[in-house]
Design an enzyme around this catalytic site. Structure first.
Site, PDB file in Angstrom:
ATOM      1  N   CYS A  73       0.490  -1.300  -0.050  1.00  0.00           N
ATOM      2  CA  CYS A  73      -0.230   0.246   0.110  1.00  0.00           C
ATOM      3  C   CYS A  73       0.378   1.223  -0.087  1.00  0.00           C
ATOM      4  O   CYS A  73       0.354   2.116  -0.044  1.00  0.00           O
ATOM      5  CB  CYS A  73      -0.635  -0.051   1.624  1.00  0.00           C
ATOM      6  SG  CYS A  73      -0.174  -0.219   3.122  1.00  0.00           S
ATOM      7  N   GLU A 111      -7.201  -6.224  -0.117  1.00  0.00           N
ATOM      8  CA  GLU A 111      -6.783  -4.882   0.143  1.00  0.00           C
ATOM      9  C   GLU A 111      -5.821  -3.741   0.362  1.00  0.00           C
ATOM     10  O   GLU A 111      -5.357  -4.545  -0.293  1.00  0.00           O
ATOM     11  CB  GLU A 111      -7.498  -5.647   1.994  1.00  0.00           C
ATOM     12  CG  GLU A 111      -7.364  -4.712   3.163  1.00  0.00           C
ATOM     13  CD  GLU A 111      -5.511  -4.697   3.376  1.00  0.00           C
ATOM     14  OE1 GLU A 111      -5.454  -3.504   4.107  1.00  0.00           O
ATOM     15  OE2 GLU A 111      -5.105  -5.557   3.000  1.00  0.00           O
ATOM     16  N   ARG A 155      -7.943   2.497  11.748  1.00  0.00           N
ATOM     17  CA  ARG A 155      -7.588   1.730  10.329  1.00  0.00           C
ATOM     18  C   ARG A 155      -8.611   2.373   8.905  1.00  0.00           C
ATOM     19  O   ARG A 155      -9.155   0.909   9.566  1.00  0.00           O
ATOM     20  CB  ARG A 155      -6.800   0.759  10.289  1.00  0.00           C
ATOM     21  CG  ARG A 155      -5.728   0.243   9.105  1.00  0.00           C
ATOM     22  CD  ARG A 155      -4.955  -1.136   9.798  1.00  0.00           C
ATOM     23  NE  ARG A 155      -4.205  -0.577  10.489  1.00  0.00           N
ATOM     24  CZ  ARG A 155      -2.608  -0.474  11.076  1.00  0.00           C
ATOM     25  NH1 ARG A 155      -2.207  -0.372   9.547  1.00  0.00           N
ATOM     26  NH2 ARG A 155      -1.936   0.163  11.877  1.00  0.00           N
ATOM     27  N   ARG A 157      -9.629   1.051   5.538  1.00  0.00           N
ATOM     28  CA  ARG A 157      -9.278  -0.083   4.118  1.00  0.00           C
ATOM     29  C   ARG A 157     -10.168  -0.585   3.438  1.00  0.00           C
ATOM     30  O   ARG A 157     -11.433  -0.060   3.487  1.00  0.00           O
ATOM     31  CB  ARG A 157      -8.466  -1.075   4.768  1.00  0.00           C
ATOM     32  CG  ARG A 157      -7.477  -0.633   5.598  1.00  0.00           C
ATOM     33  CD  ARG A 157      -5.726  -0.916   4.701  1.00  0.00           C
ATOM     34  NE  ARG A 157      -5.031  -0.367   5.292  1.00  0.00           N
ATOM     35  CZ  ARG A 157      -4.675   0.142   6.309  1.00  0.00           C
ATOM     36  NH1 ARG A 157      -4.844   1.579   6.152  1.00  0.00           N
ATOM     37  NH2 ARG A 157      -3.046   0.864   6.614  1.00  0.00           N
TER      38      ARG A 157
END
Length: 231
Positions: A73, A111, A155, A157
């Protein structure tokens, strides 16, 4: 149900799968970080590590029903330089594509960070969705925040769920936060989108709360809001 776990880390996907599905069988995983591998193999000593994804021959992989992976990411993260596909780590997405193309599993779950959706004014996400659509998958995606699911961290995602076209599939998204826990995404749907891209030639995100979907049988664009399906 057999699955392949890519960019495995310490095994978050595998933990969830094996807690949920008693018949789940991991045909192998791919990870190169030595510390992550040590932790993973301590928990799952019988699982095979195929190593560096850039060196995997997809045709040599065992057959499987589900592919899961949180591809790197850093290229898309707000915390990074956001070079996207210009960064070698960003191009690892296409190694996933090659495996999907050759092995053609019925389902996959990918993801990444929330910034993937906005990177390069949405063009990066459009490329990803269009590429997966071209492989013959219908797609659903949504940004989820871990703080809404009993995890003590903020977080966000994006999860992309794909299933082979013209096969039965459940509607996965939208998943709403528990009562009393809301977020900007769940309130206005900017980044929480569900799409069945059957026959779609082009998919792009608007700047508001909708996705524009170019349908192969129509002129112009249909507008898809959260929870919609486009055929």
């Amino acid at each position: 149900m057999k699955y392949l776990d890519l960019f495995t880390g310490i095994g978050g996907f595998t933990l969830g799968i094996q807690k949920t599905l008693s018949n789940a069988e991991c045909v192998g995983f791919s990870e190169i970080d030595e510390h992550a591998i040590q932790i993973y193999e301590y928990q799952y000593p019988k699982h095979t590590n195929f190593g560096d994804i850039t060196k995997i021959n997809p045709a040599g992989l065992p057959d499987f029903d589900l592919l899961v992976g949180g591809f790197p990411c850093q290229s898309f993260s707000f915390a990074g330089q956001r070079r996207g596909f210009e960064d070698t780590r960003g191009t690892l997405f296409f190694n996933i594509v090659e495996i999907l193309k050759i092995k053609n599993p019925q389902n996959f779950v990918l993801e990444n960070v929330k910034g993937l959706i906005h990177h390069d004014q949405g063009r990066t996400f459009k490329t990803i969705i269009s590429t997966l659509d071209d492989l013959g998958y219908d797609l659903q995606w949504q940004v989820l925040n871990s703080q809404h699911f009993n995890v003590p961290q903020n977080r966000q995602r994006v999860f992309i769920v794909g299933h082979t076209r013209n096969t039965p599939r459940p509607q996965i998204f939208p998943i709403l936060p528990p009562e009393g826990k809301t977020s900007k995404e769940s309130q206005n749907g900017v980044c929480a989108s569900t799409l069945t891209a059957d026959g779609a030639g082009d998919v792009m995100k608007t700047g508001s709360n909708a996705i524009l979907v170019k349908n192969g049988t129509k002129q112009g664009y249909d507008v898809a809001h959260v929870g919609d399906g486009i055929d």
